[in-house]
Scaffold this motif. Structure first.
Motif, mmCIF file in Angstrom:
data_model
loop_
_atom_site.group_PDB
_atom_site.id
_atom_site.type_symbol
_atom_site.label_atom_id
_atom_site.label_comp_id
_atom_site.label_asym_id
_atom_site.label_seq_id
_atom_site.Cartn_x
_atom_site.Cartn_y
_atom_site.Cartn_z
ATOM 1 N N PRO A 168 0.706 -1.327 -0.068
ATOM 2 C CA PRO A 168 0.069 -0.029 -0.097
ATOM 3 C C PRO A 168 0.895 1.197 -0.110
ATOM 4 O O PRO A 168 0.612 2.216 -0.645
ATOM 5 N N GLY A 169 1.834 1.276 0.772
ATOM 6 C CA GLY A 169 2.805 2.440 0.861
ATOM 7 C C GLY A 169 3.340 2.824 -0.487
ATOM 8 O O GLY A 169 3.778 3.977 -0.919
ATOM 9 N N LYS A 170 3.818 1.481 -1.162
ATOM 10 C CA LYS A 170 4.425 1.862 -2.578
ATOM 11 C C LYS A 170 3.300 2.569 -3.650
ATOM 12 O O LYS A 170 3.637 3.391 -4.223
ATOM 13 N N LYS A 171 2.025 1.906 -3.415
ATOM 14 C CA LYS A 171 1.115 2.435 -4.270
ATOM 15 C C LYS A 171 0.845 4.125 -4.238
ATOM 16 O O LYS A 171 0.442 4.823 -4.917
ATOM 17 N N MET A 172 0.998 4.408 -2.621
ATOM 18 C CA MET A 172 0.610 5.878 -2.374
ATOM 19 C C MET A 172 1.845 6.834 -2.471
ATOM 20 O O MET A 172 1.785 7.933 -2.218
ATOM 21 N N GLY A 173 3.030 6.124 -3.153
ATOM 22 C CA GLY A 173 4.177 6.932 -3.219
ATOM 23 C C GLY A 173 5.105 7.016 -1.784
ATOM 24 O O GLY A 173 6.053 7.998 -1.873
ATOM 25 N N PHE A 174 4.906 6.341 -0.864
ATOM 26 C CA PHE A 174 5.621 6.478 0.230
ATOM 27 C C PHE A 174 6.912 5.298 0.194
ATOM 28 O O PHE A 174 7.742 5.605 1.067
ATOM 29 N N GLY A 175 6.776 4.576 -0.848
ATOM 30 C CA GLY A 175 8.183 3.720 -0.787
ATOM 31 C C GLY A 175 8.220 2.317 -0.057
ATOM 32 O O GLY A 175 8.861 1.586 -0.080
#
Length: 310
Positions: free
Chosen positions: A209-216
């Motif tokens: 989820p963090g990758k999809k939201m741009g958090f890496g």
């Protein structure tokens, strides 16, 4: 004329807790061994940490894990697009304390009652939903605490809604040394412990989820740092006594990852009304970005916490 969704009330939800829940919460936000009144159920002054009511809005009355996405999807706000709860982060939280919670809800009936204060279209970055949640004794409608929440739905704007009012800012005083500074070294396990309080958003455990939201990847709950900072203020300025804090708030400015070292700075303003002094504070990653801004609390400043004796 009220904006879209304003005044909409969600159905009341039952909330419950036991002493073990309070012990877990206190441990997860950094309460210390010298503060046994938060960490030991047999202490003569055992009491919930004051911000625990905020955890109830996630936990509700469950004693098991909660499907975060399903819970967020349950009720749509009339006149507003259906936002994706898989892409939501905290914007800002403020809590007002009216009455201390008992150490257990057993034998009582408590509810979480939430209404919409505003829904704002911020364009391409996303949308903001502001709510007010009261933790209430359902038998007499007495409000124990009131939580003001600003949730940011990432990349879910441009639907033609109102832009919303300008937010009030509480910056740290200029050219003044902090009255208190405290630190905390987080680890990759920090969010895995904190989530057991009821905030089971996969963003804080699963990298996807963090990758999809741009958090890496995985980020730590904003509410972890928010609660940790409140504990530090109460410990260093309020004698670790819940009676010495009336109101607390902060804005979530940047994400935190496991391994980041947090440094909080707090300033007494000298502005006192009815015995409550306004405190300003901020939290930043050591040598880096501010992660909690707009920090403000109303406190009775009595100094550091004494050792909690049995």
């Amino acid at each position: 004329m009220p904006g879209p969704g304003v005044g909409f009330e969600y159905p009341p939800k039952s909330v419950s807790w036991c002493k073990r829940d309070l012990l877990l919460f206190a441990q997860s936000i950094g309460c210390k061994a010298e503060e046994l009144h938060f960490l030991y159920e047999l202490h003569p002054n055992f009491v919930p940490f004051p911000t625990y009511p905020l955890a109830l809005s996630f936990k509700l009355d469950s004693s098991d894990v909660v499907d975060f996405y399903a819970a967020q999807k349950s009720i749509a706000i009339p006149g507003v697009p259906v936002f994706d709860p898989a892409r939501v982060v905290d914007g800002q939280r403020r809590i007002e304390f009216f009455k201390q919670l008992p150490t257990s809800s057993e034998g009582k009936r408590f509810e979480s009652r939430t209404k919409v204060v505003g829904v704002y279209d911020k364009g391409r970055p996303g949308s903001v939903v502001e709510t007010q949640t009261d933790i209430v004794d359902a038998t007499n409608n007495e409000v124990y605490s009131r939580i003001h929440t600003s949730s940011f739905y990432v990349n879910q704007g441009n639907w033609g809604g109102p832009k919303g009012p300008a937010t009030q800012n509480f910056p740290p005083p200029k050219d003044k040394k902090p009255d208190a500074v405290f630190e905390n070294q987080t680890t990759p396990e920090t969010p895995l412990l904190y989530r057991l309080n009821g905030d089971y958003n996969p963003l804080h455990a699963d990298p996807e989820p963090g990758k999809k939201m741009g958090f890496g990847g995985v980020i730590i709950h904003g509410l972890y740092s928010w609660n940790w900072a409140c504990h530090g203020l109460l410990q260093h300025l309020g004698g670790s006594d819940p009676a010495n804090i009336k109101e607390y708030q902060a804005r979530f400015a940047s994400p935190i990852r496991g391994g980041d070292k947090l440094v909080a700075s707090a300033w007494k303003t000298g502005e006192i009304k009815d015995g409550w002094e306004e405190i300003r504070f901020q939290v930043q990653i050591e040598g880096g970005k501010v992660v909690l801004s707009n920090g403000r609390a109303l406190m009775k400043c009595v100094g550091p916490a004494p050792h909690s004796k049995l």
